[in-house]
Design a protein around this motif. Structure first.
Motif, PDB file in Angstrom:
ATOM      1  N   THR A 264       1.827  -0.168  -6.913  1.00 44.68           N
ATOM      2  CA  THR A 264       2.539   0.845  -7.694  1.00 44.68           C
ATOM      3  C   THR A 264       2.552   2.239  -7.079  1.00 44.68           C
ATOM      4  O   THR A 264       3.353   3.073  -7.496  1.00 44.68           O
ATOM      5  CB  THR A 264       1.900   0.962  -9.095  1.00 44.68           C
ATOM      6  N   ILE A 265       1.701   2.525  -6.103  1.00 39.91           N
ATOM      7  CA  ILE A 265       1.544   3.904  -5.648  1.00 39.91           C
ATOM      8  C   ILE A 265       2.812   4.480  -5.025  1.00 39.91           C
ATOM      9  O   ILE A 265       3.025   5.691  -5.025  1.00 39.91           O
ATOM     10  CB  ILE A 265       0.354   4.013  -4.660  1.00 39.91           C
ATOM     11  N   LEU A 266       3.690   3.623  -4.522  1.00 34.08           N
ATOM     12  CA  LEU A 266       4.932   4.095  -3.909  1.00 34.08           C
ATOM     13  C   LEU A 266       6.157   3.835  -4.786  1.00 34.08           C
ATOM     14  O   LEU A 266       7.289   4.075  -4.358  1.00 34.08           O
ATOM     15  CB  LEU A 266       5.132   3.415  -2.548  1.00 34.08           C
ATOM     16  N   ARG A 267       5.924   3.382  -6.012  1.00 35.67           N
ATOM     17  CA  ARG A 267       7.043   3.065  -6.899  1.00 35.67           C
ATOM     18  C   ARG A 267       7.392   4.256  -7.776  1.00 35.67           C
ATOM     19  O   ARG A 267       6.535   5.044  -8.140  1.00 35.67           O
ATOM     20  CB  ARG A 267       6.703   1.864  -7.782  1.00 35.67           C
ATOM     21  N   TRP A 268       8.677   4.344  -8.134  1.00 28.88           N
ATOM     22  CA  TRP A 268       9.160   5.384  -9.033  1.00 28.88           C
ATOM     23  C   TRP A 268       9.907   4.714 -10.189  1.00 28.88           C
ATOM     24  O   TRP A 268      11.116   4.584 -10.144  1.00 28.88           O
ATOM     25  CB  TRP A 268      10.072   6.355  -8.291  1.00 28.88           C
ATOM     26  N   PRO A 269       9.177   4.293 -11.228  1.00 32.68           N
ATOM     27  CA  PRO A 269       9.864   3.694 -12.382  1.00 32.68           C
ATOM     28  C   PRO A 269      10.659   4.764 -13.118  1.00 32.68           C
ATOM     29  O   PRO A 269      10.111   5.800 -13.514  1.00 32.68           O
ATOM     30  CB  PRO A 269       8.714   3.169 -13.255  1.00 32.68           C
ATOM     31  N   LEU A 270      11.937   4.540 -13.308  1.00 29.80           N
ATOM     32  CA  LEU A 270      12.774   5.522 -13.987  1.00 29.80           C
ATOM     33  C   LEU A 270      12.248   5.744 -15.396  1.00 29.80           C
ATOM     34  O   LEU A 270      11.924   4.809 -16.119  1.00 29.80           O
ATOM     35  CB  LEU A 270      14.223   5.046 -14.022  1.00 29.80           C
ATOM     36  N   GLY A 277       2.633   8.049  -7.618  1.00 30.56           N
ATOM     37  CA  GLY A 277       1.220   8.210  -7.276  1.00 30.56           C
ATOM     38  C   GLY A 277       0.995   8.809  -5.902  1.00 30.56           C
ATOM     39  O   GLY A 277       0.062   9.600  -5.693  1.00 30.56           O
ATOM     40  N   TRP A 278       1.834   8.453  -4.959  1.00 33.15           N
ATOM     41  CA  TRP A 278       1.736   8.947  -3.584  1.00 33.15           C
ATOM     42  C   TRP A 278       1.928  10.458  -3.540  1.00 33.15           C
ATOM     43  O   TRP A 278       1.181  11.177  -2.868  1.00 33.15           O
ATOM     44  CB  TRP A 278       2.800   8.232  -2.755  1.00 33.15           C
ATOM     45  N   LEU A 279       2.917  10.952  -4.292  1.00 29.61           N
ATOM     46  CA  LEU A 279       3.159  12.392  -4.343  1.00 29.61           C
ATOM     47  C   LEU A 279       2.124  13.104  -5.207  1.00 29.61           C
ATOM     48  O   LEU A 279       1.701  14.225  -4.892  1.00 29.61           O
ATOM     49  CB  LEU A 279       4.557  12.665  -4.904  1.00 29.61           C
ATOM     50  N   ARG A 280       1.718  12.453  -6.263  1.00 28.10           N
ATOM     51  CA  ARG A 280       0.750  13.067  -7.174  1.00 28.10           C
ATOM     52  C   ARG A 280      -0.579  13.323  -6.467  1.00 28.10           C
ATOM     53  O   ARG A 280      -1.197  14.384  -6.635  1.00 28.10           O
ATOM     54  CB  ARG A 280       0.568  12.162  -8.380  1.00 28.10           C
ATOM     55  N   THR A 281      -0.998  12.361  -5.656  1.00 26.88           N
ATOM     56  CA  THR A 281      -2.241  12.537  -4.903  1.00 26.88           C
ATOM     57  C   THR A 281      -2.102  13.657  -3.886  1.00 26.88           C
ATOM     58  O   THR A 281      -2.992  14.509  -3.737  1.00 26.88           O
ATOM     59  CB  THR A 281      -2.619  11.228  -4.192  1.00 26.88           C
ATOM     60  N   ARG A 282      -0.987  13.669  -3.179  1.00 25.20           N
ATOM     61  CA  ARG A 282      -0.785  14.705  -2.166  1.00 25.20           C
ATOM     62  C   ARG A 282      -0.650  16.090  -2.798  1.00 25.20           C
ATOM     63  O   ARG A 282      -1.091  17.090  -2.204  1.00 25.20           O
ATOM     64  CB  ARG A 282       0.449  14.372  -1.316  1.00 25.20           C
ATOM     65  N   LEU A 306      -2.373   8.123   3.419  1.00 20.92           N
ATOM     66  CA  LEU A 306      -1.176   7.950   4.242  1.00 20.92           C
ATOM     67  C   LEU A 306      -1.313   6.756   5.181  1.00 20.92           C
ATOM     68  O   LEU A 306      -0.328   6.059   5.456  1.00 20.92           O
ATOM     69  CB  LEU A 306      -0.910   9.224   5.040  1.00 20.92           C
ATOM     70  N   ALA A 307      -2.539   6.529   5.652  1.00 21.46           N
ATOM     71  CA  ALA A 307      -2.755   5.375   6.530  1.00 21.46           C
ATOM     72  C   ALA A 307      -2.661   4.068   5.750  1.00 21.46           C
ATOM     73  O   ALA A 307      -2.105   3.077   6.234  1.00 21.46           O
ATOM     74  CB  ALA A 307      -4.114   5.488   7.209  1.00 21.46           C
ATOM     75  N   ALA A 308      -3.203   4.064   4.528  1.00 24.38           N
ATOM     76  CA  ALA A 308      -3.205   2.844   3.714  1.00 24.38           C
ATOM     77  C   ALA A 308      -1.863   2.588   3.060  1.00 24.38           C
ATOM     78  O   ALA A 308      -1.471   1.426   2.857  1.00 24.38           O
ATOM     79  CB  ALA A 308      -4.292   2.937   2.645  1.00 24.38           C
ATOM     80  N   HIS A 309      -1.138   3.659   2.751  1.00 23.78           N
ATOM     81  CA  HIS A 309       0.121   3.526   2.016  1.00 23.78           C
ATOM     82  C   HIS A 309       1.188   4.416   2.649  1.00 23.78           C
ATOM     83  O   HIS A 309       1.583   5.437   2.080  1.00 23.78           O
ATOM     84  CB  HIS A 309      -0.072   3.908   0.543  1.00 23.78           C
ATOM     85  N   PRO A 310       1.672   4.078   3.826  1.00 24.89           N
ATOM     86  CA  PRO A 310       2.690   4.911   4.476  1.00 24.89           C
ATOM     87  C   PRO A 310       3.990   4.913   3.682  1.00 24.89           C
ATOM     88  O   PRO A 310       4.334   3.927   3.023  1.00 24.89           O
ATOM     89  CB  PRO A 310       2.871   4.242   5.836  1.00 24.89           C
ATOM     90  N   ALA A 311       4.688   6.019   3.733  1.00 23.69           N
ATOM     91  CA  ALA A 311       5.956   6.122   3.006  1.00 23.69           C
ATOM     92  C   ALA A 311       6.939   5.050   3.441  1.00 23.69           C
ATOM     93  O   ALA A 311       7.810   4.643   2.669  1.00 23.69           O
ATOM     94  CB  ALA A 311       6.555   7.507   3.210  1.00 23.69           C
ATOM     95  N   ALA A 312       6.801   4.577   4.681  1.00 22.89           N
ATOM     96  CA  ALA A 312       7.707   3.544   5.188  1.00 22.89           C
ATOM     97  C   ALA A 312       7.645   2.261   4.367  1.00 22.89           C
ATOM     98  O   ALA A 312       8.575   1.450   4.389  1.00 22.89           O
ATOM     99  CB  ALA A 312       7.378   3.227   6.646  1.00 22.89           C
ATOM    100  N   ALA A 313       6.544   2.075   3.615  1.00 23.97           N
ATOM    101  CA  ALA A 313       6.406   0.868   2.802  1.00 23.97           C
ATOM    102  C   ALA A 313       7.131   0.977   1.473  1.00 23.97           C
ATOM    103  O   ALA A 313       7.230  -0.012   0.733  1.00 23.97           O
ATOM    104  CB  ALA A 313       4.931   0.577   2.549  1.00 23.97           C
ATOM    105  N   ALA A 314       7.662   2.150   1.157  1.00 18.34           N
ATOM    106  CA  ALA A 314       8.358   2.343  -0.117  1.00 18.34           C
ATOM    107  C   ALA A 314       9.749   1.750  -0.057  1.00 18.34           C
ATOM    108  O   ALA A 314      10.322   1.532   1.019  1.00 18.34           O
ATOM    109  CB  ALA A 314       8.437   3.828  -0.449  1.00 18.34           C
ATOM    110  N   ASP A 315      10.308   1.509  -1.227  1.00 18.51           N
ATOM    111  CA  ASP A 315      11.697   1.076  -1.306  1.00 18.51           C
ATOM    112  C   ASP A 315      12.571   2.131  -0.618  1.00 18.51           C
ATOM    113  O   ASP A 315      12.331   3.334  -0.775  1.00 18.51           O
ATOM    114  CB  ASP A 315      12.100   0.931  -2.775  1.00 18.51           C
ATOM    115  N   PRO A 316      13.573   1.707   0.169  1.00 17.79           N
ATOM    116  CA  PRO A 316      14.403   2.681   0.897  1.00 17.79           C
ATOM    117  C   PRO A 316      14.997   3.773   0.007  1.00 17.79           C
ATOM    118  O   PRO A 316      15.146   4.918   0.444  1.00 17.79           O
ATOM    119  CB  PRO A 316      15.500   1.810   1.520  1.00 17.79           C
ATOM    120  N   SER A 317      15.324   3.447  -1.235  1.00 14.95           N
ATOM    121  CA  SER A 317      15.928   4.437  -2.121  1.00 14.95           C
ATOM    122  C   SER A 317      14.928   5.515  -2.525  1.00 14.95           C
ATOM    123  O   SER A 317      15.314   6.620  -2.912  1.00 14.95           O
ATOM    124  CB  SER A 317      16.484   3.756  -3.370  1.00 14.95           C
TER     125      SER A 317
END
Length: 422
Positions: A264-270, A277-282, A306-317
């Motif tokens: 869930t850390i890279l997901r953005w549920p509408l 979570g990725w932005l909230r932590t940063r 960032l090493a464990a959850h790179p932005a590249a792993a997020a949905d392209p959108s």
């Protein structure tokens, strides 16, 4: 002269009488608060919290019983007066529905009070009640805003939550007299989330959320797509800032433990009011820098995330929005700390709650001055309890080898029985 009810009408009236008797009998038990929590559990709640709560719940129970008696009288009369049958049927239905609403209210608070199931939990939750009130008093009292009493309770799950004081409860006409705050078990002895929840209450009373939203909008004025993403998160960001101003980096590390699920850390549920979570932590790490603390353990946490959850792993959108947001984090952190609070005459929350008080350097000074007595003295518990939470959380977060010892120290300190004041 009133016509006698027909046989079928008498059957319906008799059944309504039976139904109302059943629900009235059940409702009558609500007038005893010990139906929902033991006398020992109620006694573990401070008087300033337990008394208004029991008074409000008692009023709801008595009103329900009165409604039930009216329904029962109408149903009884309808057995001989068919003109009352429609009103009796409507009254019984209203009573049944109100019963469910009152029951939900009473069960919620009964379960909350009953979570004080041992001496250790009673001591811990009473300590949290006090620290929650203290965190709000620091900003509301100078502004002339009444501080609501607090009832903390422990429950399962990942994240804390609050049922704010002053909102309407499930039962119509019943206003919540206390701020009921859920603390989850995994964070019970590292309760930085407590101050996120009191931050929600303060933001509501001090009209702060709108100011934070406007501050975000100004920073992202040239990025309308990002602004549409960030502005709806203002309420949760304000609460995160409040927790940060009380417990510093400990709140950031504890937050990451909640949001750091790879699923869930890279997901953005509408529609989710919480930042990704990725932005909230940063953003939490950026708050540490915006407070003027320079380099610190937040840098290692951010690099590890960032090493464990790179932005590249997020949905392209979502990935592009995350990457574009990253460049704005320092400005967003500074803007949120500086956002004026209308109830404070336009002063920033950070001007009332100086973040320097919970910097690593300030917490180290507290550790030196208090010494070992910090974890046993009622004086330090009363005057510096919140900063001791910040200190224990900081030490746990920055030193993985020493973390178990700090976790145990915090648990022992928080669950220790406090002698009554002489």
């Amino acid at each position: 002269m009133t016509a006698l009810a027909a046989p079928r009408e008498r059957l319906v009236a008799a059944d309504l009488q039976r139904q109302s008797a059943h629900w009235l009998s059940a409702a009558a038990t609500f007038e005893d608060a010990e139906e929902f929590a033991s006398a020992q559990a109620w006694a573990a709640v401070e008087a300033q919290t337990g008394l208004p709560l029991r008074r409000q719940l008692g009023t709801a129970a008595r009103e329900l019983v009165g409604l039930g008696r009216d329904a029962h009288r109408l149903a009884t009369a309808a057995r001989t007066d068919p003109s009352r049958l429609t009103a009796a049927a409507r009254s019984v239905q209203v009573f049944r529905r109100r019963y469910t609403q009152v029951e939900t209210t009473l069960e919620f608070f009964g379960d909350a009070v009953s979570s004080r199931s041992s001496q250790g939990l009673r001591s811990t939750l009473r300590l949290l009640d006090g620290m929650a009130v203290q965190s709000m008093s620091a900003v509301l009292v100078p502004a002339g805003i009444p501080v609501p009493p607090v009832l903390c309770y422990v429950d399962k799950g990942l994240g804390a939550s609050i049922l704010r004081a002053g909102i309407r409860l499930w039962n119509p006409g019943t206003v919540n007299p206390v701020a009921a705050i859920k603390i989850v078990r995994h964070n019970l002895y590292r309760p930085t989330s407590l101050f996120h929840e009191t931050g929600h209450q303060v933001a509501h009373l001090a009209l702060w959320t709108g100011s934070v939203r406007e501050a975000i909008a100004r920073v992202l004025a040239g990025e309308p797509e990002l602004a549409r993403m960030w502005e709806p998160w203002a309420s949760e960001i304000a609460a995160d800032v409040f927790a940060f101003l009380h417990t510093g980096y400990a709140s950031v590390a504890a937050l990451y433990d909640v949001v750091g699920d790879a699923r869930t850390i890279l997901r953005w549920p509408l529609g989710d009011p919480h930042p990704v979570g990725w932005l909230r932590t940063r953003l939490g790490c950026a708050l540490c820098r915006a407070a003027g603390w320079g380099a610190g353990p937040w840098d290692a946490l951010e690099e590890a995330m960032l090493a464990a959850h790179p932005a590249a792993a997020a949905d392209p959108s979502v990935r592009a929005l995350l990457e574009r947001s990253a460049g704005w984090l320092p400005a967003l952190a500074s803007a949120c700390l500086a956002a004026p609070v209308p109830a404070f005459g336009g002063r920033a929350m950070a001007a009332v709650l100086d973040p320097a008080r919970v910097s690593p350097r300030a917490l180290a000074d507290l550790e030196r001055s208090a010494g070992a007595g910090a974890w046993s003295s009622p004086h330090w518990r009363r005057t510096e309890g919140i900063r001791l939470v910040a200190l224990a959380g900081l030490r746990e977060a920055e030193d993985p080898d020493g973390a178990p010892a700090w976790i145990e120290r915090a648990r022992t300190w928080m669950s220790a029985a406090v002698p009554a004041a002489g």
